[in-house]
Design a protein around this motif. Structure first.
Motif, PDB file in Angstrom:
ATOM      1  N   CYS A   1       0.647  -1.218   0.077  1.00 50.48           N
ATOM      2  CA  CYS A   1       0.055   0.222  -0.097  1.00 50.48           C
ATOM      3  C   CYS A   1       0.845   1.278  -0.186  1.00 50.48           C
ATOM      4  N   ARG A   2       1.840   1.154   0.603  1.00 51.59           N
ATOM      5  CA  ARG A   2       2.795   2.300   0.616  1.00 51.59           C
ATOM      6  C   ARG A   2       3.252   3.152  -0.765  1.00 51.59           C
ATOM      7  N   PRO A   3       3.636   2.128  -1.659  1.00 53.37           N
ATOM      8  CA  PRO A   3       4.019   2.884  -2.894  1.00 53.37           C
ATOM      9  C   PRO A   3       2.830   3.740  -3.793  1.00 53.37           C
ATOM     10  N   LEU A   4       1.398   3.120  -3.325  1.00 51.68           N
ATOM     11  CA  LEU A   4       0.462   3.746  -3.592  1.00 51.68           C
ATOM     12  C   LEU A   4       0.082   5.030  -3.041  1.00 51.68           C
ATOM     13  N   VAL A   5      -0.124   5.208  -1.787  1.00 49.06           N
ATOM     14  CA  VAL A   5      -0.357   6.251  -0.800  1.00 49.06           C
ATOM     15  C   VAL A   5       0.462   7.331  -0.839  1.00 49.06           C
ATOM     16  N   GLU A   6       1.894   6.831  -0.526  1.00 47.05           N
ATOM     17  CA  GLU A   6       2.988   7.823  -0.216  1.00 47.05           C
ATOM     18  C   GLU A   6       2.982   8.915  -1.163  1.00 47.05           C
ATOM     19  N   PRO A   7       3.244   8.759  -2.606  1.00 44.36           N
ATOM     20  CA  PRO A   7       3.477   9.640  -3.593  1.00 44.36           C
ATOM     21  C   PRO A   7       2.300  10.530  -3.493  1.00 44.36           C
ATOM     22  N   ALA A   8       1.082   9.927  -3.488  1.00 40.47           N
ATOM     23  CA  ALA A   8      -0.189  11.144  -3.231  1.00 40.47           C
ATOM     24  C   ALA A   8      -0.051  11.821  -1.987  1.00 40.47           C
ATOM     25  N   LEU A   9       0.266  11.296  -0.866  1.00 39.23           N
ATOM     26  CA  LEU A   9       0.253  12.032   0.414  1.00 39.23           C
ATOM     27  C   LEU A   9       1.506  13.106   0.155  1.00 39.23           C
ATOM     28  N   ARG A  10       2.680  12.739  -0.454  1.00 37.49           N
ATOM     29  CA  ARG A  10       3.661  13.858  -0.423  1.00 37.49           C
ATOM     30  C   ARG A  10       3.215  15.006  -1.434  1.00 37.49           C
ATOM     31  N   ALA A  11       2.394  14.484  -2.556  1.00 41.36           N
ATOM     32  CA  ALA A  11       2.006  15.654  -3.273  1.00 41.36           C
ATOM     33  C   ALA A  11       1.088  16.576  -2.507  1.00 41.36           C
ATOM     34  N   ALA A  12       0.170  15.990  -1.953  1.00 42.40           N
ATOM     35  CA  ALA A  12      -1.110  16.724  -1.384  1.00 42.40           C
ATOM     36  C   ALA A  12      -0.154  17.723   0.039  1.00 42.40           C
ATOM     37  N   VAL A  13       0.708  17.042   0.629  1.00 39.44           N
ATOM     38  CA  VAL A  13       1.293  17.943   1.630  1.00 39.44           C
ATOM     39  C   VAL A  13       2.166  18.996   1.213  1.00 39.44           C
ATOM     40  N   GLY A  14       2.796  18.949  -0.187  1.00 43.42           N
ATOM     41  CA  GLY A  14       3.389  19.530  -0.968  1.00 43.42           C
ATOM     42  C   GLY A  14       2.922  20.894  -1.270  1.00 43.42           C
ATOM     43  N   THR A  15       1.377  20.905  -1.350  1.00 42.27           N
ATOM     44  CA  THR A  15       0.729  21.976  -1.703  1.00 42.27           C
ATOM     45  C   THR A  15       0.389  23.074  -0.287  1.00 42.27           C
ATOM     46  N   LEU A  16       0.748  22.624   0.808  1.00 45.20           N
ATOM     47  CA  LEU A  16       0.549  23.297   1.817  1.00 45.20           C
ATOM     48  C   LEU A  16       1.437  24.615   2.081  1.00 45.20           C
ATOM     49  N   PRO A  17       1.185  25.704   2.526  1.00 47.11           N
ATOM     50  CA  PRO A  17       2.335  26.784   2.652  1.00 47.11           C
ATOM     51  C   PRO A  17       3.497  26.163   3.462  1.00 47.11           C
ATOM     52  N   ALA A  18       4.687  26.835   3.308  1.00 48.09           N
ATOM     53  CA  ALA A  18       5.803  26.445   3.935  1.00 48.09           C
ATOM     54  C   ALA A  18       5.938  26.210   5.343  1.00 48.09           C
TER      55      ALA A  18
END
Length: 346
Positions: A18-35
């Motif tokens: 499950c990790r390779p499915l979820v982690e890229p999407a999780l990182r992409a989502a967190v990457g949209t947050l303000p610094a």
């Protein structure tokens, strides 16, 4: 990408797949947050150090809840894990939001073998990062390619409200000298059972399950969440610091009215009465007091009761899983995951 391989997988294989499915999407989502909130969230998630350096990365969480979303989706309909990824990411974001807040509330200084986010960045910053993750969870789920987005959002929102209510009840229990076992169980149902139930129900919903299936998956996850909490409370007293990443007797040190503690305090035994007296004064303080409190919980039957309750809740969870009519191999995998949740050592 789908999760397919011949034969049922062991629980650790399910988590790993499950990790390779979820982690890229999780990182992409967190990457949209303000610094300002991204740096706190990424540190908490173990992706980088306090200065944002990937070389300072630490251990990540087990991601049990996000794995349950994907496994429940596949148990409902084959090759449907990809469609449930937004639900898995949303649940993982909400869970980590609650951990950021919990560490501040409980004054915990260690998580996953390193300093908690609030001790590094400040309590206010950790709270704000947790708030940001909750909002981000809704945004991620709203982008799911599913006709069930609106009911999925409502389901997640309801789970968050129950989780927050459970956290409020937890705070109230800490202040009360007459904490009842029923109140403690209701608190655990909201604080832990609601989100785990939501995880399983979301997976089924996003995979196109029927209303009856969704409800059985929700109740499967809810009972599993209660079993999880019993195990978590046992680890909070007797878990090995080398494995859990928290100090020994951490829950007793924080004077938490956990399930085995409240059982012991309401047992009517001499050990239970001594434990009540210990908590009514300044609480367990110092290694000798903490060790004594742990021994009293065990003498009053709290450890044995919580272990038995975890097994009971697991059995109830598995009955609802069977009633949801999951696909054969997927059912075997979910059973393995459920047993891992209850038998884990961290």
């Amino acid at each position: 990408m789908t999760i397919t391989q011949p034969g049922p997988r062991a629980a650790d294989e399910v988590l790993a797949d499950c990790r390779p499915l979820v982690e890229p999407a999780l990182r992409a989502a967190v990457g949209t947050l303000p610094a300002s909130t991204r740096r706190v969230a990424g540190y908490h998630l173990g992706w980088w150090g306090r200065d944002g350096d990937p070389g300072g990365a630490g251990p990540s969480g087990k991601a049990i809840r996000s794995a349950l979303v994907l496994a429940s989706a596949q148990a409902t309909r084959e090759a449907s894990a990809q469609a449930a990824v937004p639900g898995a990411v949303a649940v993982e974001l909400v869970h980590n939001s609650s951990l950021l807040h919990d560490d501040v509330i409980d004054n915990d200084t260690t998580r996953r073998h390193r300093p908690t986010a609030w001790t590094v960045f400040g309590a206010g910053e950790a709270i704000l990062a947790g708030n940001a993750l909750q909002v981000l969870a809704c945004d991620v789920l709203a982008g799911a390619a599913s006709a069930q987005v609106v009911p999925a959002l409502r389901m997640l929102g309801d789970a968050v409200q129950q989780l927050l209510d459970g956290q409020c009840a937890d705070l109230d229990l800490e202040r009360r000298s007459d904490a009842s076992l029923s109140a403690c169980e209701a608190m655990a149902c909201g604080k832990t059972g609601a989100l785990m139930g939501c995880a399983c129900a979301l997976g089924c919903l996003l995979a196109g399950g029927t209303a009856e299936q969704v409800e059985h998956f929700r109740r499967f996850g809810q009972h599993l969440g209660l079993a999880f909490q019993h195990t978590d409370d046992l680890l909070g007293i007797w878990g090995s610091p080398e494995v859990t990443g928290k100090p020994v007797y951490s829950d007793l040190r924080n004077r938490k009215k956990s399930l085995p503690v409240v059982y012991a305090m309401t047992s009517g035994t001499p050990a239970g009465r001594e434990l009540v007296a210990l908590f009514q004064h300044s609480g367990p303080d110092g290694q000798r007091d903490l060790a004594r409190a742990g021994a009293l919980v065990e003498q009053a039957g709290g450890r044995r009761w919580s272990r038995a309750q975890a097994d009971t809740q697991l059995a109830r969870a598995l009955r609802h899983l069977k009633a949801a009519a999951p696909r054969g191999e997927a059912e075997t995998e979910l059973v393995a995951m459920a047993e891992l949740v209850v038998r884990r050592d961290h």
